[in-house]
Design a protein around this motif. Structure first.
Motif, PDB file in Angstrom:
ATOM      1  N   GLY A 155      29.163  62.690   2.974  1.00  0.00           N
ATOM      2  CA  GLY A 155      30.563  62.670   2.597  1.00  0.00           C
ATOM      3  C   GLY A 155      30.740  62.630   1.092  1.00  0.00           C
ATOM      4  N   GLN A 156      29.917  61.855   0.408  1.00  0.00           N
ATOM      5  CA  GLN A 156      29.990  61.788  -1.045  1.00  0.00           C
ATOM      6  C   GLN A 156      29.693  63.145  -1.667  1.00  0.00           C
ATOM      7  OE1 GLN A 156      27.187  61.755  -3.415  1.00  0.00           O
ATOM      8  NE2 GLN A 156      27.817  60.389  -5.071  1.00  0.00           N
ATOM      9  N   LEU A 157      28.687  63.843  -1.127  1.00  0.00           N
ATOM     10  CA  LEU A 157      28.355  65.171  -1.642  1.00  0.00           C
ATOM     11  C   LEU A 157      29.519  66.138  -1.467  1.00  0.00           C
ATOM     12  CD1 LEU A 157      24.691  65.475  -0.323  1.00  0.00           C
ATOM     13  CD2 LEU A 157      25.390  65.266  -2.715  1.00  0.00           C
ATOM     14  N   ALA A 158      30.220  66.037  -0.341  1.00  0.00           N
ATOM     15  CA  ALA A 158      31.369  66.915  -0.118  1.00  0.00           C
ATOM     16  C   ALA A 158      32.419  66.718  -1.201  1.00  0.00           C
ATOM     17  CB  ALA A 158      31.967  66.654   1.264  1.00  0.00           C
ATOM     18  N   HIS A 159      32.623  65.468  -1.607  1.00  0.00           N
ATOM     19  CA  HIS A 159      33.625  65.187  -2.626  1.00  0.00           C
ATOM     20  C   HIS A 159      33.131  65.514  -4.037  1.00  0.00           C
ATOM     21  CE1 HIS A 159      36.468  63.491   0.120  1.00  0.00           C
ATOM     22  NE2 HIS A 159      35.719  62.454   0.455  1.00  0.00           N
ATOM     23  N   VAL A 160      31.841  65.358  -4.289  1.00  0.00           N
ATOM     24  CA  VAL A 160      31.318  65.489  -5.655  1.00  0.00           C
ATOM     25  C   VAL A 160      30.915  66.927  -5.983  1.00  0.00           C
ATOM     26  CG1 VAL A 160      29.470  64.764  -7.231  1.00  0.00           C
ATOM     27  CG2 VAL A 160      30.607  63.080  -5.770  1.00  0.00           C
ATOM     28  N   VAL A 161      30.172  67.594  -5.092  1.00  0.00           N
ATOM     29  CA  VAL A 161      29.703  68.961  -5.377  1.00  0.00           C
ATOM     30  C   VAL A 161      30.151  69.976  -4.343  1.00  0.00           C
ATOM     31  CG1 VAL A 161      27.677  68.131  -6.626  1.00  0.00           C
ATOM     32  CG2 VAL A 161      27.488  68.630  -4.173  1.00  0.00           C
ATOM     33  N   GLY A 162      30.788  69.528  -3.251  1.00  0.00           N
ATOM     34  CA  GLY A 162      31.158  70.439  -2.181  1.00  0.00           C
ATOM     35  C   GLY A 162      30.000  70.705  -1.237  1.00  0.00           C
ATOM     36  N   TRP A 163      30.279  71.494  -0.209  1.00  0.00           N
ATOM     37  CA  TRP A 163      29.249  71.937   0.736  1.00  0.00           C
ATOM     38  C   TRP A 163      29.156  73.464   0.645  1.00  0.00           C
ATOM     39  CZ3 TRP A 163      29.421  69.178   6.174  1.00  0.00           C
ATOM     40  CH2 TRP A 163      29.131  67.809   6.015  1.00  0.00           C
ATOM     41  N   PRO A 164      28.447  73.976  -0.347  1.00  0.00           N
ATOM     42  CA  PRO A 164      28.405  75.426  -0.540  1.00  0.00           C
ATOM     43  C   PRO A 164      27.388  76.113   0.365  1.00  0.00           C
ATOM     44  CG  PRO A 164      27.093  74.374  -2.215  1.00  0.00           C
ATOM     45  CD  PRO A 164      27.698  73.255  -1.393  1.00  0.00           C
ATOM     46  N   MET A 165      27.457  77.412   0.370  1.00  0.00           N
ATOM     47  CA  MET A 165      26.471  78.262   1.032  1.00  0.00           C
ATOM     48  C   MET A 165      25.944  79.245  -0.006  1.00  0.00           C
ATOM     49  SD  MET A 165      29.289  80.464   3.166  1.00  0.00           S
ATOM     50  CE  MET A 165      30.213  78.963   3.518  1.00  0.00           C
ATOM     51  N   ALA A 166      24.773  79.785   0.248  1.00  0.00           N
ATOM     52  CA  ALA A 166      24.220  80.814  -0.641  1.00  0.00           C
ATOM     53  C   ALA A 166      24.740  82.181  -0.204  1.00  0.00           C
ATOM     54  CB  ALA A 166      22.704  80.792  -0.597  1.00  0.00           C
ATOM     55  N   ARG A 167      25.286  82.923  -1.152  1.00  0.00           N
ATOM     56  CA  ARG A 167      25.820  84.246  -0.805  1.00  0.00           C
ATOM     57  C   ARG A 167      24.726  85.112  -0.198  1.00  0.00           C
ATOM     58  NH1 ARG A 167      30.331  86.765  -1.740  1.00  0.00           N
ATOM     59  NH2 ARG A 167      31.012  85.276  -3.333  1.00  0.00           N
ATOM     60  N   GLY A 168      25.053  85.714   0.940  1.00  0.00           N
ATOM     61  CA  GLY A 168      24.117  86.586   1.623  1.00  0.00           C
ATOM     62  C   GLY A 168      23.175  85.874   2.560  1.00  0.00           C
ATOM     63  N   GLY A 169      23.071  84.550   2.430  1.00  0.00           N
ATOM     64  CA  GLY A 169      22.200  83.793   3.330  1.00  0.00           C
ATOM     65  C   GLY A 169      21.280  82.844   2.600  1.00  0.00           C
ATOM     66  N   SER A 170      20.789  81.874   3.338  1.00  0.00           N
ATOM     67  CA  SER A 170      19.913  80.850   2.767  1.00  0.00           C
ATOM     68  C   SER A 170      18.603  81.423   2.242  1.00  0.00           C
ATOM     69  CB  SER A 170      19.605  79.777   3.826  1.00  0.00           C
ATOM     70  OG  SER A 170      20.792  79.149   4.260  1.00  0.00           O
ATOM     71  N   GLN A 171      18.231  82.610   2.709  1.00  0.00           N
ATOM     72  CA  GLN A 171      17.020  83.267   2.219  1.00  0.00           C
ATOM     73  C   GLN A 171      17.043  83.412   0.701  1.00  0.00           C
ATOM     74  OE1 GLN A 171      14.436  84.554   4.461  1.00  0.00           O
ATOM     75  NE2 GLN A 171      13.344  84.454   2.510  1.00  0.00           N
ATOM     76  N   ALA A 172      18.244  83.506   0.132  1.00  0.00           N
ATOM     77  CA  ALA A 172      18.354  83.671  -1.321  1.00  0.00           C
ATOM     78  C   ALA A 172      17.742  82.483  -2.058  1.00  0.00           C
ATOM     79  CB  ALA A 172      19.821  83.838  -1.715  1.00  0.00           C
ATOM     80  N   ILE A 173      17.828  81.288  -1.478  1.00  0.00           N
ATOM     81  CA  ILE A 173      17.259  80.104  -2.124  1.00  0.00           C
ATOM     82  C   ILE A 173      15.741  80.224  -2.178  1.00  0.00           C
ATOM     83  CG2 ILE A 173      17.060  77.589  -2.018  1.00  0.00           C
ATOM     84  CD1 ILE A 173      19.707  77.600  -0.423  1.00  0.00           C
ATOM     85  N   ALA A 174      15.137  80.562  -1.035  1.00  0.00           N
ATOM     86  CA  ALA A 174      13.681  80.725  -0.996  1.00  0.00           C
ATOM     87  C   ALA A 174      13.239  81.853  -1.913  1.00  0.00           C
ATOM     88  CB  ALA A 174      13.229  80.987   0.441  1.00  0.00           C
ATOM     89  N   ASP A 175      13.956  82.971  -1.864  1.00  0.00           N
ATOM     90  CA  ASP A 175      13.582  84.107  -2.714  1.00  0.00           C
ATOM     91  C   ASP A 175      13.679  83.736  -4.192  1.00  0.00           C
ATOM     92  OD1 ASP A 175      13.202  85.538  -0.404  1.00  0.00           O
ATOM     93  OD2 ASP A 175      15.055  86.708  -0.580  1.00  0.00           O
ATOM     94  N   GLY A 176      14.687  82.940  -4.555  1.00  0.00           N
ATOM     95  CA  GLY A 176      14.822  82.514  -5.938  1.00  0.00           C
ATOM     96  C   GLY A 176      13.671  81.637  -6.382  1.00  0.00           C
TER      97      GLY A 176
END
Length: 475
Positions: A204-225
């Motif tokens: 809940g704190q994260l939702a208020h402080v940084v939000g609950w974002p997603m990676a554009r195009g899919g979570s694979q972008a995080i691993a690829d990065g």
């Protein structure tokens, strides 16, 4: 070969990749070996249903991608990761036609909670004001003594309670307890268990402080990065290379395994001291999940249109209903009315589906290893809150708990958190130790979510393991 690599990392989940990156930044020559043909572990994306529909295979929503000390300063945005923020982080649907939203704004959330607004502000106000200081202390097990003891103490005063007990003390209505119960339900513990409030408070704190974002195009972008950053430093990352034994690995000064205790025994058991192996064998795994990905002909037709503003939706009902569903699961029973965790990424990320089409990602908790098909129960539950949903389904892809384990052996029994995170095993993962990332075998380390601080796409287990390597075996 003995001179080719300083460290070998087994597994390319976010923790394994962060461990490799940390060592590469320190000048180590690093090799990452991944069993699957696709890199990423819990951060993978694939066209599971129809061409053009991109579904996150495992993790989908990433507040810790912005908040984690291991990830936030890496410059992932420079290697193709774009964070998409939904209009609201979370909607919790209590009954058809009535959802309560957790907004980025604490004050706006409180207004929407009515009589529970002031208690919500009092519960979350101190942690929200502390910002990332609290997150850093909670996620960094090496932060001793803690840099922010006052914030930790305030958090602990409430976080050690069970959700069931705290809700009775703090709230007067149904909305606040339900919203907190849905957050705490991510723990996969009984809501009567200690520290479940702590899980809910962090999310809940994260939702208020940084939000609950997603990676554009899919979570694979995080691993690829992460892979791109490793390779830019001269590291080597290879897919499609399964490690069945430590004997399969090229000689190196350190081997870091992004696996759970069960797989560590499989690949290194012949080298582990018997006492340590017995302790690993006693490590406990939690409930599994049943997951469905839907390709849809349009957006989910929620009765309460506000629900469409949220990237994540909890279909759980009241606190009592969420508690009953989770109690069934931890007791080994299949819930008749499952608590659903849904993500509607295509509402905010058009790269997820063809024009005019949509995706829906969702799972529910089931007993470990359960092979019951929960598709009908899940769709019936969605239909209650969004009549006509089934008429929009173009295709679906399902994964039972056993299928999850077959897909990734780290998901033992379909469990996605690397092991039960109750109070005892939250503090001592995988065994009681001042350095739980190291093992009694010289040069062998563990960096999975079975080590502190536990599950989530945050990379902190990998960073801690790499720093253990650097302390014990400096170049």
């Amino acid at each position: 070969m003995a001179d080719e690599f300083d460290a070998v990392v087994v597994g390319s989940g976010p923790n394994g990749l962060v461990a490799a990156l940390e060592l590469a930044q320190a000048g180590w020559r690093v090799l990452v070996l991944e069993r699957s043909d696709t890199l990423g572990g819990g951060a993978r994306t694939a066209e599971l249903t129809l061409p053009g529909f991109r579904h996150d295979v495992c993790s989908a929503i990433h507040p810790l991608g912005l908040a984690s000390p291991a990830l936030r300063d890496l410059g992932l945005e420079q290697v193709g990761v774009e964070w998409v923020q939904p209009d609201a982080p979370l909607a919790h649907a209590l009954r058809p036609g009535h959802s309560v939203l957790q907004e980025r704004s604490l004050a706006a959330t409180a207004v929407g909670l009515g009589v529970d607004g002031r208690p919500w502000e009092r519960l979350f106000g101190p942690s929200v004001r502390s910002g990332l200081d609290l997150v850093d202390s909670l996620l960094d097990p090496l932060d001793l003594p803690p840099r922010h003891p006052v914030q930790l103490a305030r958090y602990g005063m409430s976080g050690l309670w069970s959700v069931s007990a705290l809700a009775r003390r703090r709230f007067r209505g149904d909305d606040g307890p339900a919203l907190l119960a849905g957050l705490a339900g991510h723990s996969m513990l009984s809501l009567d268990a200690p520290i479940t409030t702590g899980f809910g408070m962090l999310l809940g704190q994260l939702a208020h402080v940084v939000g609950w974002p997603m990676a554009r195009g899919g979570s694979q972008a995080i691993a690829d990065g992460l892979v791109a950053l490793i390779r830019a430093l001269g590291g080597t990352v290879r897919a499609g290379e399964e490690v069945r034994s430590l004997d399969d690995i090229p000689p190196a000064r350190a081997v870091i395994c992004d696996v759970t205790p069960r797989q560590l025994i499989d690949i290194a058991g012949h080298r582990l001291p018997s006492a340590y192996r017995r302790r690993l064998e006693r490590y406990r795994y939690g409930p599994g999940v049943f997951k469905v990905d839907w390709a849809l002909d349009g957006p989910v037709p929620w009765i309460d249109p506000r629900t469409a503003r949220a990237g994540t939706v909890h279909l759980g009902g009241t606190l009592a209903e969420v508690r009953a569903s989770e109690e069934d699961v931890v007791s080994g029973r299949v819930p008749q009315v499952p608590f659903l965790l849904l993500a509607q990424q295509s509402n905010f990320d058009p790269d997820r589906a063809p024009a005019g089409k949509h995706t829906l990602w969702g799972y529910c908790h089931v007993p470990s290893g359960c092979d019951v098909d929960m598709t009908e129960a899940m769709e019936a539950r969605i239909e209650q809150f969004a009549p006509g949903f089934r008429d929009l389904v173009l295709a679906r892809h399902t994964m039972s708990a056993p299928q999850f384990e077959a897909y990734n052996p780290n998901y033992v029994g379909g469990e996605i958190n690397g092991g039960v995170a109750d109070l005892r095993q939250f503090l001592f993962r995988p065994v009681p130790s001042l350095d739980p990332w190291s093992t009694p075998v010289e040069g062998l380390y563990l960096c999975s979510s079975s080590t502190p601080p536990g599950g989530g796409v945050h990379g902190m287990c990998g960073r801690a393991a790499a720093r253990s390597v650097l302390r014990r075996q400096p170049l």
